[in-house]
Design a protein around this motif. Structure first.
Motif, PDB file in Angstrom:
ATOM      1  N   GLY A 211       0.847  -1.206   0.000  1.00 28.64           N
ATOM      2  CA  GLY A 211       0.000   0.000   0.000  1.00 28.64           C
ATOM      3  C   GLY A 211       0.870   1.239   0.000  1.00 28.64           C
ATOM      4  N   SER A 213       3.061   1.996   1.862  1.00 31.43           N
ATOM      5  CA  SER A 213       4.447   1.678   2.226  1.00 31.43           C
ATOM      6  C   SER A 213       5.186   1.070   1.053  1.00 31.43           C
ATOM      7  N   SER A 282       6.400  -0.366   7.407  1.00 31.99           N
ATOM      8  CA  SER A 282       5.021  -0.598   7.840  1.00 31.99           C
ATOM      9  C   SER A 282       4.687   0.375   8.959  1.00 31.99           C
ATOM     10  N   THR A 287       1.115  -5.193   9.538  1.00 30.71           N
ATOM     11  CA  THR A 287       0.382  -5.621   8.326  1.00 30.71           C
ATOM     12  C   THR A 287       0.812  -7.029   7.919  1.00 30.71           C
TER      13      THR A 287
HETATM   14  O1  F6P Z   1       2.145   0.810   6.449  1.00 33.63           O
HETATM   15  P1  F6P Z   1       1.232  -0.272   6.980  1.00 33.63           P
HETATM   16  O2  F6P Z   1       0.731   0.005   8.357  1.00 33.63           O
HETATM   17  O3  F6P Z   1       1.848  -1.619   6.840  1.00 33.63           O
HETATM   18  O4  F6P Z   1      -0.093  -0.235   6.059  1.00 33.63           O
HETATM   19  C1  F6P Z   1       0.048  -0.507   4.703  1.00 33.63           C
HETATM   20  C2  F6P Z   1      -1.178   0.010   4.003  1.00 33.63           C
HETATM   21  O5  F6P Z   1      -2.364  -0.624   4.504  1.00 33.63           O
HETATM   22  C3  F6P Z   1      -3.361   0.352   4.734  1.00 33.63           C
HETATM   23  O6  F6P Z   1      -3.401   0.634   6.099  1.00 33.63           O
HETATM   24  C4  F6P Z   1      -4.704  -0.133   4.283  1.00 33.63           C
HETATM   25  O7  F6P Z   1      -4.668  -0.351   2.922  1.00 33.63           O
HETATM   26  C5  F6P Z   1      -2.898   1.578   3.956  1.00 33.63           C
HETATM   27  O8  F6P Z   1      -3.512   2.751   4.354  1.00 33.63           O
HETATM   28  C6  F6P Z   1      -1.434   1.512   4.205  1.00 33.63           C
HETATM   29  O9  F6P Z   1      -0.693   2.296   3.297  1.00 33.63           O
END
Ligand code: F6P
Length: 650
Positions: A211, A213, A282, A287
Motif C-alpha cells: 500500500g 508503504s 510498515s 500488516t
Molecule cells: O504501512 P502499513 O501500516 O503496513 O499499512 C500498509 C497500508 O495498509 C493500509 O493501512 C490499508 O490499505 C494503507 O492505508 C497503508 O498504506
C-alpha cells in the motif's frame, strides 16, 4: 451541401426500425457537421442529448467532415450529438487562456478548459470552496482532521516543518530527515556496509511493504531512479551475471504475500543478497503481508548463511511490533513513522525519502517541489489554486457523487507509468467512503485507472472515444522529450517526441470532439522537483475534494474489514487441519467428506469455504484427495499425507 434534418429529441420520431432519409445521390457524400450541429442547436437545443456522432476523421473541434456511411441500420447512428461543451474554436481558445493556471517557478501548467463547468456551477460552489479552504487551513494548523481516528493530518509539515503545530513535532521531522540523509550517505560511501559481501558495500535495496508503504517508493523509483545509481557504481555484473539472469534494478519490491513473487525477487537477487539492504516499511508494524515478506526474506538470509539483522532497516511507528523486533534483533537502523501521516500520504516521510536517497535521487528537490506546490495552494481564490481547480473539475465531472465517472490518468511519459497506481490508493482509499462526516450513508469515491500514453491508445482509448461515457481524463504532459543535445529527427522536421506530443494532443481533441472531458497537467520534465509538486498537488486536491463532499479522507475503515475476514479464513483453516489430522492419525486412516469436515469443525455453514481451503491445500500437496475430484465437491474424500501426533494434543 446536403442539408439533412436530423431529429433527435426525447420525443424523437425515430423509433426502432425507422430509417433516416439518405441524401440524394446528387448531393455531396460529405456532410459538414457544422450545418447539422447548428441545425441541432436551433431545432433541438433543449432536447435530450442523443448518441454521439460517428465521424470518420478528426478535424478542428467545431466541425467534423464525414461521409454518411451507407447501409447503417440504426437512425441514431446519424443523430448529431447535442453537446453542452463549447466547441467554437475561438471561444475555446478564450476559455483555455482565461482558465490556464501556471506556476512559473515550477514550470507547471494546469488546463481545465476541456472540463465543461459553467459560471452558474462556480457560483454555486464558491461557498463550499471557502469552507474547504478554511478546513484545510485548520488542518495545517494541527486540527484533528481525521476525527474517526482522533488524529491530526500532518503530511504537509514534512516538507515545511515550520508549519508543524509545535516545536516537538518540528524537531521530530527535522531530526528524522537529517538522520536518514546521513544514513543514506554512509551507505552510499560504504561507511555502513554488510558484514560479508564481495563488494564490501551495499549494492542493492529490497523494500518490503505494501500500500502506501510501497506505492510511493515504487512510483518515485520508476520516475526518478538514475540509470547509474551510486550503489551500483562498483558492481561487476559480469561476475554476477554469470550466476543469475538478473536485471540490475537497484531497488526491488516485495509488496505482496505471494510466495512465488517473493521467490522471484530473491532469485533475481541471487548472490547479491549478501550486499542487499532490506528496508521493511510498515506504519502499523503489523500488516500481515509485510510481516510475511519479512519472515520469507529472513528465511532466505538464513538459508544463505547471512545475518539479516546486519542488513535490515525498519521504517515504522515507534514501539510497533516491527519497531520492537528491529530494536531487539539489533537491525542496522530504525526510522520513525508518525501517526499523523497516513500511508498514502507518506512519500515525503522516511517511507519515500530513504529509498529515494539510497538511489541517489535528490530528496531535497522533492521536498522543495512539494513545498512550492503547497505554497501555491494557500490562496483562497479558486482560479489561482491548482489543487482547488482539480477538485472543482472532479466535483463537476462526478456531480460530487463519484459514482458516475472514472478518473483516467494518462501520463504521456514512460517514467510516470506508476503515477496512476499511486493515485489509485491516494484517491480511492481517501474518497471511497461509506459514510460522510455527519453519518449519512454516501458510498463515495472516484475510481482511478490508466497507465501511459500513447501506449494506452492501443488498449482502451477506443472505448473512451466511442463507448460508454463514464469518465474524464487527466493528461500528464511532459514538454521536454530528451536531455538537451540528445534529440534527432526520425523524419525531416519530426522527432519521436513530436509523435508523442501529437498523440496526446490528438487524443485530447478526439475525446473532446466527442464530448469527453479532460484536464491537462503539464510539467517541463520529470525531475525530483516536478514529481514532488505533482504529489503535493494531488494530496491537496484530494483533501479539498473530501471537504467539498464532507467526508474524512484520512482513515480507511473498509480495509480493516478485509483484514478481519482474512483472519477468519485462516482460523477456519487451522480447524480444518486439526480435524483432518485427527482423522489421518487413525488406524486405518479415515478420509472425510466435506460434510464430515464441516460438522467436525462445527461450521456446517462454512462448507464452501472449507471446500476452497481443502482445494488450495490439495493443490499444494498439503492435503490428499482420497476419492473424487475437486471439480465435484460432493464426491471428494480428503485426508492428510501424514499424521502429526503433536498436533493431536495441541
Ligand atoms: O504501512 P502499513 O501500516 O503496513 O499499512 C500498509 C497500508 O495498509 C493500509 O493501512 C490499508 O490499505 C494503507 O492505508 C497503508 O498504506
Amino acid at each position: 451541401m446536403a442539408s439533412i434534418s436530423r431529429i433527435c429529441s426525447s420525443s424523437s420520431i425515430f423509433k426502432p426500425g425507422t430509417f433516416i432519409t439518405k441524401p440524394s445521390a446528387s448531393s455531396s457524400s460529405t456532410t459538414s457537421i457544422s450545418s447539422i450541429s447548428i441545425a441541432s442547436k436551433s431545432l433541438f437545443k433543449e432536447q435530450v442529448p442523443c448518441r454521439s456522432f460517428r465521424p470518420h476523421s478528426l478535424s478542428p473541434l467545431n466541425s467534423v467532415a464525414r461521409e454518411i456511411p451507407t447501409g447503417l441500420s440504426s437512425p441514431s447512428d446519424f443523430a448529431p450529438k447535442i453537446s453542452a461543451l463549447e466547441k467554437d474554436p475561438h471561444a475555446l481558445w478564450k476559455r483555455y487562456v482565461d482558465w490556464l493556471y501556471q506556476h512559473k517557478e515550477l514550470g507547471l501548467f494546469l488546463d481545465v478548459s476541456r472540463i465543461g463547468f459553467t459560471d452558474e456551477f462556480l457560483e454555486k460552489m464558491e461557498p463550499k470552496f471557502q469552507m474547504a479552504f478554511k478546513a484545510m487551513e485548520e488542518l495545517e494548523k494541527g486540527a484533528i482532521a481525521n476525527p474517526d481516528e482522533g488524529r491530526m493530518v500532518g503530511h504537509y509539515w514534512l516538507r515545511n516543518p515550520k508549519l508543524a503545530p509545535n516545536s516537538f513535532l518540528r524537531v521530530q521531522i527535522e531530526d528524522t530527515l537529517d538522520t536518514l540523509r546521513t544514513f543514506a550517505n554512509d551507505v552510499i560511501s560504504g561507511k555502513i556496509k554488510p558484514p560479508s559481501s564481495p563488494e564490501g558495500r551495499f549494492t542493492q535495496i529490497l523494500s518490503v511493504g505494501i500500500g502506501g508503504s510501497a506505492l510511493g517508493p515504487q512510483f518515485v523509483a520508476e520516475a526518478l531512479a538514475p540509470d547509474n545509481p551510486p550503489l551500483k557504481a562498483s558492481v561487476d555484473y559480469q561476475a554476477i551475471h554469470n550466476l543469475v539472469g538478473t536485471e540490475h534494478n537497484l531497488i526491488r519490491f516485495i509488496d505482496n504475500t505471494d510466495p512465488a513473487g517473493i521467490d522471484h525477487q530473491i532469485a533475481q537477487l541471487g548472490p547479491e543478497l549478501a550486499s542487499t539492504l532490506v528496508i521493511v516499511i510498515s506504519k502499523s508494524g503489523g500488516t500481515p503481508e509485510t510481516r510475511n515478506g519479512l519472515l520469507e526474506v529472513q528465511k532466505a538470509f538464513r538459508d544463505a548463511g547471512l545475518n539479516f539483522a546486519k542488513q535490515g532497516v525498519a521504517i515504522t511507528q515507534k514501539n510497533s511490533l516491527l519497531d520492537n523486533t528491529a530494536r531487539i534483533e539489533g537491525w542496522v537502523a530504525r526510522f520513525p513513522m508518525f501517526d499523523w501521516v497516513g500511508g498514502r500520504t507518506s512519500e515525503m516521510s522516511a517511507v519515500g525519502l530513504l529509498p529515494a536517497a539510497l538511489q541517489g535521487i535528490d530528496i531535497q528537490e522533492m521536498l522543495v517541489g512539494a513545498a512550492m506546490m503547497d505554497e501555491a495552494n494557500q490562496t483562497t481564490v479558486l482560479r489561482n489554486n491548482p489543487a482547488a481547480l482539480l477538485a472543482m473539475c472532479w466535483y463537476w465531472a462526478t456531480d460530487g457523487v463519484g459514482s458516475k465517472v472514472d478518473m483516467v490518468i494518462l501520463p504521456y511519459k514512460d517514467s510516470l507509468l506508476l503515477f496512476s497506481r499511486y493515485l489509485q490508493q491516494l484517491v480511492m482509499e481517501s474518497l471511497g467512503k461509506e459514510f460522510d462526516l455527519d453519518g449519512n450513508r454516501v458510498n463515495q469515491g472516484i475510481s482511478v485507472y490508466g497507465n501511459k500514453g500513447s501506449t494506452d491508445q492501443h488498449a482502451y482509448i477506443q472505448q473512451l472515444r466511442e463507448g460508454v461515457h463514464n469518465f474524464f481524463v487527466t493528461f500528464i504532459e511532459v514538454l521536454r522529450d530528451r536531455p538537451p543535445g540528445h534529440d534527432w529527427e526520425l523524419e525531416p522536421g519530426v522527432t519521436c517526441g513530436d509523435y508523442l506530443f501529437g498523440m496526446l494532443q490528438g487524443t485530447r481533441a478526439a475525446l473532446y470532439g466527442n464530448d469527453r472531458e479532460s484536464i491537462t497537467v503539464t510539467v517541463q520534465e520529470v525531475t525530483p522537483r516536478s514529481v514532488g509538486a505533482l504529489i503535493a498537488l494531488y494530496e491537496r486536491a484530494v483533501g479539498i475534494y473530501a471537504s467539498l463532499i464532507n467526508i474524512n479522507a484520512y482513515h480507511q475503515p473498509g480495509v480493516e474489514a478485509g483484514k478481519k475476514a482474512a483472519g477468519e479464513v485462516l482460523a477456519l483453516q487451522k480447524r480444518v487441519l486439526a480435524v483432518l489430522n485427527e482423522a489421518s492419525c487413525k488406524e486405518p486412516v479415515e478420509p472425510l467428506t466435506l460434510e464430515e469436515v464441516a460438522d467436525r469443525c462445527h461450521a456446517p455453514e462454512q462448507i464452501e469455504m472449507i471446500y476452497k481451503i481443502i482445494a488450495h491445500m490439495a493443490a499444494n500437496d498439503r492435503a490428499l484427495i482420497a476419492e473424487g475430484s475437486c471439480g465435484s465437491p460432493r464426491s471428494i474424500k480428503v485426508f492428510l499425507g501424514e499424521c502429526n501426533v503433536d498436533e493431536m494434543y495441541a
